[in-house]
Design a protein around this motif. Structure first.
Motif, PDB file in Angstrom:
ATOM      1  N   UNK A 105       0.977  -1.419   0.153  1.00 42.64           N
ATOM      2  CA  UNK A 105      -0.077  -0.015  -0.106  1.00 42.64           C
ATOM      3  C   UNK A 105       0.885   1.165   0.019  1.00 42.64           C
ATOM      4  N   UNK A 106       1.906   1.287   0.661  1.00 42.89           N
ATOM      5  CA  UNK A 106       2.948   2.397   0.688  1.00 42.89           C
ATOM      6  C   UNK A 106       3.624   2.669  -0.762  1.00 42.89           C
ATOM      7  N   UNK A 107       3.748   1.457  -1.455  1.00 44.14           N
ATOM      8  CA  UNK A 107       4.266   1.493  -2.923  1.00 44.14           C
ATOM      9  C   UNK A 107       3.479   2.256  -3.603  1.00 44.14           C
ATOM     10  N   UNK A 108       1.897   1.980  -3.516  1.00 41.79           N
ATOM     11  CA  UNK A 108       0.893   2.609  -4.100  1.00 41.79           C
ATOM     12  C   UNK A 108       0.829   3.997  -4.078  1.00 41.79           C
ATOM     13  N   UNK A 109       1.162   4.432  -2.770  1.00 41.82           N
ATOM     14  CA  UNK A 109       1.156   5.713  -2.494  1.00 41.82           C
ATOM     15  C   UNK A 109       2.353   6.527  -2.757  1.00 41.82           C
ATOM     16  N   UNK A 110       3.514   6.060  -3.420  1.00 38.17           N
ATOM     17  CA  UNK A 110       4.372   6.634  -4.303  1.00 38.17           C
ATOM     18  C   UNK A 110       4.375   6.638  -5.586  1.00 38.17           C
ATOM     19  N   UNK A 111       3.065   6.346  -6.249  1.00 36.75           N
ATOM     20  CA  UNK A 111       2.762   6.547  -7.286  1.00 36.75           C
ATOM     21  C   UNK A 111       2.964   5.217  -8.386  1.00 36.75           C
ATOM     22  N   UNK A 112       3.343   4.306  -7.808  1.00 38.05           N
ATOM     23  CA  UNK A 112       3.698   2.816  -8.526  1.00 38.05           C
ATOM     24  C   UNK A 112       2.330   2.321  -8.652  1.00 38.05           C
ATOM     25  N   UNK A 113       1.825   1.892  -9.954  1.00 35.50           N
ATOM     26  CA  UNK A 113       0.609   1.305 -10.507  1.00 35.50           C
ATOM     27  C   UNK A 113       0.712  -0.145  -9.887  1.00 35.50           C
ATOM     28  N   UNK A 114      -0.375  -0.649  -9.597  1.00 37.74           N
ATOM     29  CA  UNK A 114      -0.669  -1.847  -9.079  1.00 37.74           C
ATOM     30  C   UNK A 114       0.066  -3.180 -10.200  1.00 37.74           C
ATOM     31  N   UNK A 115      -0.413  -2.725 -11.636  1.00 38.04           N
ATOM     32  CA  UNK A 115       0.200  -3.626 -12.538  1.00 38.04           C
ATOM     33  C   UNK A 115       1.567  -3.658 -12.781  1.00 38.04           C
ATOM     34  N   UNK A 116       2.255  -2.778 -12.291  1.00 41.51           N
ATOM     35  CA  UNK A 116       3.520  -2.412 -12.259  1.00 41.51           C
ATOM     36  C   UNK A 116       4.559  -2.796 -11.154  1.00 41.51           C
ATOM     37  N   UNK A 117       3.906  -3.543 -10.440  1.00 45.80           N
ATOM     38  CA  UNK A 117       4.380  -4.503  -9.170  1.00 45.80           C
ATOM     39  C   UNK A 117       4.768  -5.781  -9.356  1.00 45.80           C
ATOM     40  N   UNK A 118       5.919  -6.341  -9.078  1.00 45.39           N
ATOM     41  CA  UNK A 118       6.178  -7.764  -9.040  1.00 45.39           C
ATOM     42  C   UNK A 118       6.615  -8.026  -7.624  1.00 45.39           C
ATOM     43  N   UNK A 119       5.909  -9.266  -7.038  1.00 44.87           N
ATOM     44  CA  UNK A 119       6.353  -9.503  -5.803  1.00 44.87           C
ATOM     45  C   UNK A 119       7.474 -10.659  -5.935  1.00 44.87           C
ATOM     46  N   UNK A 120       8.530 -10.462  -5.237  1.00 43.18           N
ATOM     47  CA  UNK A 120       9.637 -11.127  -5.207  1.00 43.18           C
ATOM     48  C   UNK A 120      10.245 -11.525  -3.826  1.00 43.18           C
ATOM     49  N   UNK A 121      10.240 -12.676  -3.592  1.00 39.72           N
ATOM     50  CA  UNK A 121      10.628 -13.392  -2.358  1.00 39.72           C
ATOM     51  C   UNK A 121      12.026 -14.369  -2.415  1.00 39.72           C
ATOM     52  N   UNK A 122      12.751 -13.987  -1.333  1.00 40.92           N
ATOM     53  CA  UNK A 122      14.104 -14.923  -1.253  1.00 40.92           C
ATOM     54  C   UNK A 122      13.913 -15.544  -0.091  1.00 40.92           C
ATOM     55  N   UNK A 123      14.186 -17.052  -0.222  1.00 41.72           N
ATOM     56  CA  UNK A 123      14.111 -18.037   0.799  1.00 41.72           C
ATOM     57  C   UNK A 123      12.914 -17.766   1.885  1.00 41.72           C
ATOM     58  N   UNK A 124      13.021 -17.349   3.108  1.00 40.84           N
ATOM     59  CA  UNK A 124      11.900 -17.297   4.050  1.00 40.84           C
ATOM     60  C   UNK A 124      10.964 -16.143   3.389  1.00 40.84           C
ATOM     61  N   UNK A 125      11.364 -15.047   2.666  1.00 37.67           N
ATOM     62  CA  UNK A 125      10.541 -14.222   1.901  1.00 37.67           C
ATOM     63  C   UNK A 125       9.784 -14.824   0.670  1.00 37.67           C
ATOM     64  N   UNK A 126       9.830 -16.166   0.306  1.00 34.81           N
ATOM     65  CA  UNK A 126       9.264 -16.564  -0.828  1.00 34.81           C
ATOM     66  C   UNK A 126       7.719 -16.918  -0.241  1.00 34.81           C
TER      67      UNK A 126
END
Length: 278
Positions: A105-126
């Protein structure tokens, strides 16, 4: 110039690890906990990676990765889990997933559109990235060195214990992966000594199309970027930049999991020209 690992754990800002064009972002949770994220803006029409690190990780310790992503023109928003990298509070699975939504939600507030977001997880973050994908709209999901569950990883060392009964936070990727309805890339090292590559293969077998599995022959657990992982990620993302897909494929990809019904078309790997994993 990105500094050596000796500085990472002592650093408190992007500048101190040699990063430029990266700003610290504060996020206040509903209960008043302050979280810290590092954000580098994307160039042109490149997407932004909403990045979740491995266990005990922080943005400072991932400075070389941030630099690599920046150099390719992609944006990156890397959240520091509670207790790490200046973030307050205490990390639990529930808190980490809730904080991931707050970061989105904070990233959206910075002007990044939903369709421009890629979820990236590493190890535990996956697991954090996967669970976020089921609750918020993203363009694609990238899992670096994923596991089926923390219980399955723990059994490798403590197989004699009833870990499924003892562990509260189990981060069960295997229970969520089939619900993911966006393009999926799994990258794993064939020589991973922490999470066996078989767990990545098992997740891949349960995932929906479109999907791709990349096994790096010489990759271990923490060196995948040094073994060509980012090149594979870059190639994968290039196929899913909005505007490069036909409108009907964009619709299928951009519909969140909770809004998909039986009438929604699921796009296969072959439809998009993505070769299957080996």
């Amino acid at each position: 110039m990105v500094r050596s690992a000796a500085f990472w754990f002592l650093a408190s800002s992007p500048v101190e690890v040699g990063l430029s064009g990266v700003q610290e972002i504060s996020i206040k949770t509903r209960e008043g906990v302050i979280l810290i994220a590092w954000y580098a803006q994307a160039k042109g029409n490149k997407p932004t990676l909403l990045y979740f690190t491995g266990n005990s990780g922080s943005a400072a310790t991932r400075a070389p990765k941030i630099a690599r992503v920046q150099a390719s023109g992609y944006g990156v928003f890397m959240l520091n889990y509670r207790r790490y990298g200046g973030s307050g509070g205490w990390p639990t699975e529930r808190n980490n997933v809730t904080d991931a939504i707050a970061a989105y939600d904070r990233l959206l507030s910075l002007g990044v559109a939903r369709e421009d977001i890629v979820a990236y997880g590493e190890s535990l973050g996956t697991s954090v990235a996967t669970q976020l994908t089921l609750q918020r709209l993203v363009q694609a999901l990238v899992l670096e060195a994923p596991f089926t569950s923390v219980v399955d990883v723990g059994k490798l060392a403590w197989g004699f214990l009833p870990l499924r009964l003892l562990m509260v936070d189990q981060y069960r990727n295997i229970d969520h992966i089939a619900e993911v309805r966006v393009p999926l890339l799994i990258v794993h090292g064939a020589r991973d000594r922490v999470i066996p590559v078989g767990q990545a293969r098992h997740l891949y077998s349960k995932a929906r199309d479109p999907k791709r599995l990349v096994i790096l022959p010489r990759g271990d657990h923490n060196d995948l970027f040094d073994r060509g992982a980012w090149k594979k990620v870059h190639q994968f993302l290039e196929k899913f930049v909005p505007g490069k897909l036909a409108p009907e494929l964009q619709v299928a990809i951009m519909v969140p999991a909770f809004a998909v019904n039986s009438a929604t078309k699921v796009v296969s790997s072959s439809d998009l020209g993505v070769p299957p994993g080996k």
